[in-house]
Design an enzyme around this catalytic site. Structure first.
Site, PDB file in Angstrom:
ATOM      1  N   CYS A 176      42.338  27.041  43.127  1.00  0.00           N
ATOM      2  CA  CYS A 176      41.218  28.129  43.891  1.00  0.00           C
ATOM      3  C   CYS A 176      42.490  29.288  44.859  1.00  0.00           C
ATOM      4  CB  CYS A 176      40.870  26.937  45.029  1.00  0.00           C
ATOM      5  SG  CYS A 176      40.122  27.416  46.160  1.00  0.00           S
ATOM      6  N   CYS A 213      36.014  27.200  43.955  1.00  0.00           N
ATOM      7  CA  CYS A 213      36.377  28.293  45.321  1.00  0.00           C
ATOM      8  C   CYS A 213      34.087  28.337  45.506  1.00  0.00           C
ATOM      9  CB  CYS A 213      36.338  29.826  45.020  1.00  0.00           C
ATOM     10  SG  CYS A 213      37.681  30.015  44.404  1.00  0.00           S
ATOM     11  N   CYS A 272      36.078  34.174  44.050  1.00  0.00           N
ATOM     12  CA  CYS A 272      37.393  33.262  42.772  1.00  0.00           C
ATOM     13  C   CYS A 272      38.133  33.593  41.597  1.00  0.00           C
ATOM     14  CB  CYS A 272      36.635  32.101  41.669  1.00  0.00           C
ATOM     15  SG  CYS A 272      36.342  31.047  42.620  1.00  0.00           S
TER      16      CYS A 272
END
Length: 155
Positions: free
Chosen positions: A7, A79, A87
């Site tokens: 993430c 994400c 992302c």
């Protein structure tokens, strides 16, 4: 198998994924989490949620993808799209999947609404991880990972 949950901030969704995966993983399977721009600290609500679920958070911390101890076999980005997130793209020679989940740490509202958002993210990620572990060992992972990435998404 080594799995990286990736993430941006590595404080909430990737942490939830890493902890749940490692809690459920069979011997020889290990998850890591990292961020392209780590926050430097874990989200306290995410840590408290995991502890309520009986999932250890010992040894977990917010870290950069540059600090990984190994090259993963599989990279799963988590994400979401609600906050216009970008992302991170892991460019190594690995199998990749996207299991987007909106960031509960960006939810505003009452305590109950915020806690519900964290519970929802946890439930989605746990269901996806359980579905991953339920796959037959000889299955073609690419289409299955894509399918699993849609579990829990409202149409």
């Amino acid at each position: 198998m080594n799995v990286l949950f990736l993430c941006t901030g590595n404080s909430c969704r990737s942490l939830l994924s890493e902890a749940v995966f490692n809690h459920l993983a069979p011997p020889g399977w290990k998850a890591y989490s990292a961020g392209s721009q780590p926050m430097g600290q874990l989200n306290p609500r995410a840590v408290a949620l995991l502890q309520r679920k009986g999932i250890s958070t010992e040894g977990y911390y917010s870290k950069s993808w540059n600090a990984l101890p190994l090259i993963p076999d599989l990279v799963i980005t988590v994400c979401g799209s609600a906050a216009g997130e970008t992302c991170p793209a892991y460019l190594g020679p690995v199998l990749r999947a996207h299991w987007g989940v909106d960031d509960p740490s960006h939810v505003e509202g009452s305590e109950e609404e915020i806690e519900a958002a964290f519970e929802q993210a946890y439930r989605i990620l746990r269901a996806r991880i359980e579905a991953f572990f339920a796959l037959p060992r000889n299955v073609d992972l690419r289409p299955e990972l894509d399918r699993i990435g849609t579990l829990g998404v409202k149409c």
